[in-house]
Design an enzyme around this catalytic site. Structure first.
Site, PDB file in Angstrom:
ATOM      1  NE  ARG A  87      -3.319   2.432   2.854  1.00 19.92           N
ATOM      2  CZ  ARG A  87      -3.147   3.266   3.894  1.00 19.92           C
ATOM      3  NH1 ARG A  87      -2.307   2.947   4.855  1.00 19.92           N
ATOM      4  NH2 ARG A  87      -3.813   4.393   3.970  1.00 19.92           N
ATOM      5  CG  HIS A 135      -1.013   8.916   3.533  1.00 28.19           C
ATOM      6  ND1 HIS A 135      -1.106   7.565   3.765  1.00 28.19           N
ATOM      7  CD2 HIS A 135      -0.601   9.468   4.694  1.00 28.19           C
ATOM      8  CE1 HIS A 135      -0.758   7.306   5.025  1.00 28.19           C
ATOM      9  NE2 HIS A 135      -0.441   8.445   5.603  1.00 28.19           N
ATOM     10  CD  GLU A 180      -4.426   7.509  10.237  1.00 25.26           C
ATOM     11  OE1 GLU A 180      -3.999   8.582  10.696  1.00 25.26           O
ATOM     12  OE2 GLU A 180      -3.988   6.397  10.591  1.00 25.26           O
ATOM     13  CG  ASN A 308      -4.667   3.222   9.088  1.00 24.81           C
ATOM     14  OD1 ASN A 308      -4.829   2.221   8.389  1.00 24.81           O
ATOM     15  ND2 ASN A 308      -4.248   4.381   8.601  1.00 24.81           N
ATOM     16  CE1 TYR A 310       0.909   2.878  13.493  1.00 26.24           C
ATOM     17  CE2 TYR A 310      -1.148   3.918  12.860  1.00 26.24           C
ATOM     18  CZ  TYR A 310       0.081   3.399  12.519  1.00 26.24           C
ATOM     19  OH  TYR A 310       0.485   3.401  11.210  1.00 26.24           O
ATOM     20  CD  GLU A 385      -1.191   4.018   8.099  1.00 24.17           C
ATOM     21  OE1 GLU A 385      -0.916   4.484   9.221  1.00 24.17           O
ATOM     22  OE2 GLU A 385      -1.425   4.725   7.110  1.00 24.17           O
TER      23      GLU A 385
END
Ligand code: FCB
Length: 478
Positions: A87, A135, A180, A308, A310, A385
């Protein structure tokens, strides 16, 4: 390379379909460099990073990983790792470099050629390309005309998406419209810790809507050119928990869930904005930027939702006593990213932490994927991600023994498998990131790569985590 047995891929108990794909992700401004090459014009991140005081150490993406000139070497590395998919993002300022609010302008053939060569290289290596169209590198000319708070930005984005689909869609099967959009709106226009660095909460909400509109219009434009394309949207969904069961904390968590998750999910998947959020933000904006028919334009069938993840999010009501905590890990700013949230705070979470100061808790990834499956049955999911920055050390033998990153990845891969076991249709996983790169406001100070980059020499070295990931992919295919 030998690695500790506790972190070996076979220590995992994965329950994934054979069709599950493994990849790595990057983004144009973070790796390409060559900021002036091939007819590229400035994006908001060029302007922002060149503004003193905005990015740590004064770092910019001018050179980055020089991937623009080294993409063949980087694809060879991906092949060695056994990646099945990659990606990357397409830099809008390379494709329509003369765009204005009124017109897309001519297609920059050199920009198309670069991505065309990259895609050919990937296909020759047996790696399926997946391209993010946005992005965060908005052409500066569009920011000068109002940026994402202006409707024209969404309209031009859809035209640009149509160009990419027409010109590259013969070999590019998967398009992610936006990465995002929460960051684009809240960090770009709210706290100002991302480009363009504005701080106005009414603009945040207008940007949210125009990003959603951009996604919907672009989806339609891509399908007009390529009816068979796979079209997705990537969100940084938050696993939001109230600090306590107190009603005020629960209500605070509900508002943050609305502002981070539902303002994007609801219009795209159900064709409406969450009423509680429209009401909660009434003092900031009357939402008159939502025009008749917009929600129908936004709600297009979604082939895949990119998630995504984290770190977890914990919120509590702020009673006005003491200093309000905003430890949500998105960079220091005196302005809050959140509209209408002066009565909410983000307490510091318990460790362990990554080098970003982000608390590590893999359960959030399972919870989010299972929630999406529960609330939107049938929606295909992809982890677009996941990864971590740690203070890597290059050993005297040149190796990088990033066992902390391996542990992070192992736990999160297991979390994905747990979600699949619970029924969530997760189709694949992309580690962030293939390479160490320009980490936005943190510049080059934070390394997320599974491949180390020496920024002096541009030499790439696979970290222990890259070897671990390659072994995992091999084991999964056996
Ligand atoms: C995500 C971004 C990506 C990278 C990681 C660490 O929010 O999409 O570009 O910066 O965080």
């Amino acid at each position: 390379m030998s690695i500790q047995t506790t972190t070996a891929p076979d220590a995992l108990r994965l329950d994934l379909p054979t069709s599950f794909v493994w990849g790595a992700a990057t983004a144009a401004y973070q790796i390409e460099g060559a900021a002036d090459a091939g007819g590229r014009t400035p994006s908001i991140w060029d302007t922002y990073s060149h503004t003193p005081g905005k990015v740590q150490n004064g770092d910019t993406g001018d050179v980055a990983d020089d991937h623009y000139h080294r993409f063949r070497e980087d694809v060879a590395t991906m092949k060695e790792l056994g990646l099945q998919t990659y990606r990357f993002s397409i830099a809008w300022p390379r494709i329509t470099s003369q765009v204005t609010a009124d017109s897309l302008g001519p297609v920059n053939e050199e920009g198309i050629d670069f991505y065309s060569r990259l895609i050919d290289e990937l296909l020759a290596a047996g790696i399926a390309p997946a391209a993010t169209l946005y992005h965060w590198d908005l052409p500066q000319a569009l920011e000068d005309a109002g940026g994402w708070p202006a409707r024209a930005t969404a309209e031009r984005f859809a035209e640009y998406a149509g160009v990419v689909a027409a010109r590259l869609g013969d070999r590019l099967g998967t398009f992610i419209t936006l990465n995002e959009p929460w960051c684009s709106a809240y960090l770009g226009y709210g706290s100002g810790v991302h480009a363009p660095g504005r701080t106005n909460h009414a603009d945040v909400l207008a940007a949210v809507h125009h990003l959603n509109l951009a996604h919907g219009l672009a989806t339609t434009a891509i399908r007009a050119e390529r009816p068979d394309a796979t079209v997705g949207l990537t969100l940084n969904l938050a696993w939001v928990n109230p600090a306590t069961d107190a009603p005020a904390d629960v209500a605070a968590a509900q508002r943050i869930d609305g502002l981070q998750n539902r303002v994007f999910l609801d219009p795209v998947l159900t064709g409406s904005y969450p009423q509680d959020i429209v009401e909660a933000t009434a003092s900031v904006s009357d939402w008159s930027f939502v025009k008749d028919g917009d929600l129908e334009l936004i709600r297009q069938p979604l082939d895949v939702l990119g998630v995504n993840y984290y770190s977890p999010t914990v919120v509590r009501a702020y009673d006005g006593v003491g200093e309000r905590e905003e430890a949500d890990g998105h960079g220091a700013s005196t302005a809050s990213p959140w509209p209408a949230c002066a009565d909410i705070e983000f307490p510091q979470l318990p460790g362990p932490y990554t080098e970003m100061g982000w608390s590590i808790d893999a359960r959030g990834l399972t919870e989010l994927l299972v929630r999406m499956h529960r609330e939107h049955p049938g929606l295909q999911l992809m982890v677009t991600e996941n990864g971590a920055a740690f203070p890597d050390r290059v050993e005297t033998d040149g190796s990088i023994q990033d066992l902390d990153r391996i542990e992070y990845l192992r736990d999160h891969v297991q979390a994905v498998s747990d979600a699949v076991a619970a029924g969530a249709p997760v189709r694949g996983y992309y580690v962030w990131s293939l390479l160490d790169n320009f980490e936005w406001g943190y510049g080059y100070s934070k390394r997320f790569g599974i491949v180390h980059v020496d920024y002096e020499t541009q030499e790439r070295t696979k970290k222990a985590s890259a070897h671990w990931y390659a072994d995992l992919i091999t084991a999964q295919q056996a």
